[in-house]
Design an enzyme around this catalytic site. Structure first.
Site, short mmCIF file in Angstrom:
data_model
loop_
_atom_site.label_atom_id
_atom_site.label_comp_id
_atom_site.label_asym_id
_atom_site.label_seq_id
_atom_site.Cartn_x
_atom_site.Cartn_y
_atom_site.Cartn_z
N THR A 96 -20.05 -38.42 37.59
CA THR A 96 -21.51 -38.31 37.68
C THR A 96 -22.10 -39.60 37.15
O THR A 96 -21.97 -39.91 35.96
CB THR A 96 -22.04 -37.13 36.84
N LYS A 171 -26.68 -33.98 42.26
CA LYS A 171 -25.93 -33.59 41.06
C LYS A 171 -26.81 -33.72 39.80
O LYS A 171 -26.80 -32.86 38.90
CB LYS A 171 -24.67 -34.47 40.94
N LYS A 246 -26.09 -38.04 28.84
CA LYS A 246 -26.06 -39.08 29.89
C LYS A 246 -26.76 -38.57 31.15
O LYS A 246 -27.59 -39.25 31.74
CB LYS A 246 -24.60 -39.43 30.21
P1 NAD Z 1 -13.64 -36.89 29.86
O1 NAD Z 1 -14.26 -37.79 28.86
O2 NAD Z 1 -12.91 -35.66 29.42
O3 NAD Z 1 -12.63 -37.73 30.79
C1 NAD Z 1 -12.87 -39.03 31.24
C2 NAD Z 1 -11.51 -39.75 31.28
O4 NAD Z 1 -11.69 -41.04 31.87
C3 NAD Z 1 -10.90 -39.95 29.90
O5 NAD Z 1 -9.59 -39.40 29.88
C4 NAD Z 1 -10.88 -41.48 29.74
O6 NAD Z 1 -9.77 -41.94 29.00
C5 NAD Z 1 -10.80 -41.92 31.18
N1 NAD Z 1 -11.24 -43.30 31.43
C6 NAD Z 1 -12.38 -43.91 31.04
N2 NAD Z 1 -12.41 -45.16 31.51
C7 NAD Z 1 -11.27 -45.36 32.20
C8 NAD Z 1 -10.72 -46.46 32.93
N3 NAD Z 1 -11.35 -47.63 33.03
N4 NAD Z 1 -9.51 -46.30 33.51
C9 NAD Z 1 -8.84 -45.13 33.41
N5 NAD Z 1 -9.31 -44.04 32.75
C10 NAD Z 1 -10.51 -44.17 32.16
O7 NAD Z 1 -14.82 -36.52 30.87
P2 NAD Z 1 -14.85 -35.27 31.89
O8 NAD Z 1 -15.44 -34.10 31.21
O9 NAD Z 1 -13.55 -35.20 32.61
O10 NAD Z 1 -15.99 -35.82 32.89
C11 NAD Z 1 -15.74 -36.82 33.87
C12 NAD Z 1 -16.97 -36.94 34.76
O11 NAD Z 1 -17.23 -35.66 35.38
C13 NAD Z 1 -18.25 -37.32 34.00
O12 NAD Z 1 -19.01 -38.19 34.80
C14 NAD Z 1 -18.94 -35.97 33.81
O13 NAD Z 1 -20.35 -36.13 33.69
C15 NAD Z 1 -18.54 -35.26 35.09
N6 NAD Z 1 -18.51 -33.77 35.02
C16 NAD Z 1 -17.94 -33.14 33.95
C17 NAD Z 1 -17.90 -31.74 33.92
C18 NAD Z 1 -17.30 -30.98 32.77
O14 NAD Z 1 -17.51 -29.74 32.70
N7 NAD Z 1 -16.56 -31.60 31.88
C19 NAD Z 1 -18.44 -31.01 35.00
C20 NAD Z 1 -18.97 -31.69 36.09
C21 NAD Z 1 -18.99 -33.09 36.09
#
Ligand code: NAD
Length: 296
Positions: A96, A171, A246
């Site tokens: 997102t 979204k 965010k």
């Molecule tokens: P998270 O923080 O659990 O996971 C993000 C991952 O990305 C981490 O493991 C981090 O180490 C990795 N990362 C960051 N930069 C990187 C790079 N340059 N190379 C490789 N890996 C990298 O976050 P999440 O909860 O999985 O959310 C991810 C996205 O999905 C966000 O944009 C969030 O807004 C969206 N989202 C989350 C949810 C939820 O319920 N958690 C639901 C819908 C959407």
């Protein structure tokens, strides 16, 4: 079966990648956190030492990163992945992020003859594990058609919102509403509890009454009301307060950009901001209920 590179294996990316593995796809995976990579490797994925190595020979690249800066950092610039990926590769960007950021990366992809869609998701970590996510896609219809075999293994509902960036706009609107609903649900449960009601009984009533919403049906913020939700696990995992903050910031930017008014979204953004500043940024966003806690 196509070879997929999956980058970003956090709370969402981890289970999404697991579902692609279960469907029989060949996966190479990369994350900055080694433990996140290991759990996919244990399930049969190939580990990569860098994002660049991960995309070698990939026909499809999927990324699931926290925010705009991570996505732009991964794909753009002379060291970015768009300079390394073969022309014709399909990129499915699921994070997102700001719509302008999604459009900027998609335009750079087009210059490099790489096909790219923005495909942010809804449905939470439960939906990611169950493979029932909603994908909200921006980009060309034929690129979405090419992405379908992969999206269908991770989600149930797949919408085409419009051109590049449109998936992100939809979204952001959804998540602004989610932030408001979670704060409102917390406020109502705290009001009931302060007046002597059992939060479980009140939740059951609301879930079958006109105040019902996703939080009361699937993601109750009150500890112990529902099993297997972050509220019953000390708000671990799930969707972080700082990620919600965010998204509410992205909604505020979109409102400024379009001259729209979002007073409730702004109020919710301030509530999550206060909560984060109090040290709760890493907890699941349903912990907003703690703002209403009455100290004895
Ligand atoms: P998270 O923080 O659990 O996971 C993000 C991952 O990305 C981490 O493991 C981090 O180490 C990795 N990362 C960051 N930069 C990187 C790079 N340059 N190379 C490789 N890996 C990298 O976050 P999440 O909860 O999985 O959310 C991810 C996205 O999905 C966000 O944009 C969030 O807004 C969206 N989202 C989350 C949810 C939820 O319920 N958690 C639901 C819908 C959407």
């Amino acid at each position: 079966m196509s070879r997929i590179a999956f980058i970003g294996l956090g709370n969402m990316g981890g289970p999404m990648a697991q579902n692609l593995l279960k469907a029989g796809f060949e996966l190479a995976v990369f994350d900055l956190v080694p433990a996140a990579v290991q759990s996919l490797v244990d399930s049969g994925a190939a580990s990569a030492a860098s994002a660049e190595q991960c995309v070698q020979n990939a026909e499809v690249v999927i990324s699931m990163l926290p925010a705009s800066r991570h996505v732009e950092g991964l794909y753009l610039g002379s060291e970015g992945l768009l300079a390394k990926i073969a022309p014709g590769t399909l990129v499915i960007e699921c994070s997102t992020i700001a719509p302008e950021s999604a459009r900027k990366v998609a335009a750079a992809a087009e210059q490099a003859a790489i096909r790219m869609i923005d495909a942010p998701v809804s449905g939470g970590t439960g939906g990611a594990v169950a493979g029932t996510l909603t994908f909200i896609v921006g980009g060309k219809a034929d690129d979405l058609a090419a992405a379908m075999p992969y999206l269908e293994k991770m989600g149930k509902n797949i919408f085409h919102a419009g051109d590049s960036g449109a998936g992100q706009v939809a979204k952001i609107c959804n998540n602004m509403l989610l932030g408001i609903l979670m704060a409102g649900t917390s406020e109502a449960l705290a009001l009931g509890a302060a007046n002597g009601l059992d939060p479980k009984v009140l939740s059951d009533i609301i879930a079958k009454s006109s105040g019902r919403n996703w939080a009361t049906e699937l993601y109750n913020p009150w500890p112990g009301v529902m099993p297997d939700v972050p509220a019953s696990k000390n708000y671990a995992g799930g969707f972080g307060v700082d990620l919600m903050l965010k998204d509410l910031g992205l909604a505020a930017e979109a409102a400024l950009h379009a001259g729209a008014s979002t007073p409730l979204g702004e109020l919710a953004r301030n509530l999550y901001s206060l909560h984060s500043a109090g040290g709760s940024g890493g907890l699941d966003f349903s912990s907003i209920v703690k703002l209403y806690e009455r100290k004895k």
